[in-house]
Scaffold this active site. Structure first.
Site, mmCIF file in Angstrom:
data_model
loop_
_atom_site.group_PDB
_atom_site.id
_atom_site.type_symbol
_atom_site.label_atom_id
_atom_site.label_comp_id
_atom_site.label_asym_id
_atom_site.label_seq_id
_atom_site.Cartn_x
_atom_site.Cartn_y
_atom_site.Cartn_z
ATOM 1 N N THR A 191 0.840 -1.199 0.000
ATOM 2 C CA THR A 191 0.000 0.000 0.000
ATOM 3 C C THR A 191 0.875 1.249 0.000
ATOM 4 O OG1 THR A 191 -1.552 -1.208 1.350
ATOM 5 C CG2 THR A 191 -1.772 1.203 1.319
ATOM 6 N N THR A 209 -4.288 1.283 -2.911
ATOM 7 C CA THR A 209 -3.761 -0.075 -3.089
ATOM 8 C C THR A 209 -4.622 -0.883 -4.052
ATOM 9 O OG1 THR A 209 -3.020 -2.044 -1.866
ATOM 10 C CG2 THR A 209 -5.111 -1.125 -1.214
ATOM 11 N N ARG A 219 -13.011 -9.035 -1.649
ATOM 12 C CA ARG A 219 -12.253 -8.698 -0.442
ATOM 13 C C ARG A 219 -11.825 -7.226 -0.463
ATOM 14 N NH1 ARG A 219 -6.890 -6.596 0.891
ATOM 15 N NH2 ARG A 219 -6.365 -7.363 2.952
ATOM 16 N N GLY A 243 0.651 -3.309 4.684
ATOM 17 C CA GLY A 243 0.723 -4.686 5.156
ATOM 18 C C GLY A 243 -0.630 -5.371 5.104
HETATM 19 N N1 GLY Z 1 -2.886 -3.016 3.119
HETATM 20 C C1 GLY Z 1 -3.460 -3.395 1.918
HETATM 21 C C2 GLY Z 1 -4.476 -4.452 2.009
HETATM 22 O O1 GLY Z 1 -4.465 -5.244 2.932
HETATM 23 O O2 GLY Z 1 -5.305 -4.528 1.147
#
Ligand code: GLY
Length: 331
Positions: A191, A209, A219, A243
């Site tokens: 990200t 992201t 998701r 993360g």
């Molecule tokens: N930090 C990005 C994600 O888990 O989608």
């Protein structure tokens, strides 16, 4: 199978890491020279971003140098990474979900606590700018999926193919085993979160992201969730995360970092405490990466992560530098 069990079952255990006791791991981190690395910066403006993304911080800095707002700076800054097809964790060229669809998440927050977010956005290369439009042109905070896409077209955004040949070929390769395994420090990216303070001393943040590679369709991670992937309070500071999003959401991580700064912790201490909170909830499985970065109103910055390898870029009147983050676990 519930989400936690799914992650436990589907992530690979890493020998040595899983068996590292919490206290020993913490001691390891400190004794290995991973001491806190706060950088006290009294010159504003300033830009800070997750990972070593010099082109993005350079762009944000130039916006600030030209008198632009922190909000403009973070939007323009992260757009650089969204447009970079070689960055396969953000924007165009991002890795797809397990069905081969690139779905993007992003959010943005300004000095007045206005915020906008898009989740599960397809066919639009710059989710951060759509998030800003949600913030500025609608009474809502979050738009999702087809609704977000239709809204983007209504605002003049153009439809684009986001799946590049490189990401497509990697996905086809992945399909041969279809093993779901988040990779720690994937490509030294993930990200892109960015925080800035402008010439007026106002703070803004952006986070964008393509989410976890080969995720289940639908998701959504932490990055577009205000308080999880990003939080800004102009009276205190801002924080953003990178993360495994599920773990950041469970602790409302970026909000936690800002609240810890409100209570008097430095950005560095606040990031460290938030990472420790996540570690305490995952004592038996630290086979995932989390990194936080933060900035306070004075322009002090900090970052902390679980595994070594995370870094963050700072651009201020003192220069433009990539800072290896302190980590809980040693190399
Ligand atoms: N930090 C990005 C994600 O888990 O989608």
């Amino acid at each position: 199978m519930n989400r936690r069990k799914f992650l436990e079952k589907s992530t690979l255990s890493t020998a040595g890491i899983l068996s590292t006791p919490l206290i020993a791991g913490e001691r390891q981190g400190l004794e290995s020279g991973n001491s806190p690395n706060p950088s006290s910066i009294d010159l504003k403006p300033i830009v800070i971003a997750t990972w070593d993304v010099p082109n993005a911080t350079e762009k944000a800095w130039s916006v600030l140098q030209n008198g632009g707002s922190a909000l403009d700076a973070v939007e323009q800054g992260v757009r650089i990474e969204e447009a970079d097809e070689n960055n396969q964790s953000v924007g165009k060229g991002g890795r797809p979900d397990r069905d081969g669809n690139v779905t993007l998440d992003a959010c943005i927050m300004d000095k007045d606590s206005n915020c906008g977010s898009v989740v599960y956005l397809q066919n639009i290369a710059h989710p951060i700018s759509v998030a800003r439009k949600v913030m500025e042109e609608t009474p809502h905070v979050i738009l999702a999926g087809k609704g977000a896409e239709q809204f983007a077209y209504s605002q003049g955004f153009e439809k684009e193919e986001l799946l590049t040949e490189k990401s497509k070929q990697e996905w086809l390769q992945w399909k041969k085993t279809a093993q779901y395994r988040p990779v720690i420090n994937i490509e030294n990216h993930d990200t892109i979160g960015m925080l800035a303070i402008d010439g007026n001393g106002d703070i803004a943040g952006a986070c964008t992201t393509s989410g976890m590679a080969y995720k289940i369709a639908g998701r959504v991670g932490d990055s577009p969730i205000i308080g999880a992937g990003l939080f800004v309070d102009n009276e205190v500071g801002g924080a953003t995360a990178t993360g495994v999003g599920e773990e950041v959401i469970r602790t409302v991580g970026s909000f936690l970092v800002v609240e810890l700064m409100r209570q008097g912790k430095s950005p560095q201490e606040a990031c460290r405490t938030a990472v420790q909170r996540i570690i305490e909830k995952n004592k038996d499985k630290l086979d995932f990466q989390i990194g936080f970065i933060a900035i306070n109103r004075n322009g002090e910055t900090g970052g902390f992560c679980i595994h070594p390898g995370f870094s963050y870029r700072v651009y201020s009147g003192k220069g433009h530098k990539n800072n290896p983050s302190s980590s809980y676990l040693a190399k």
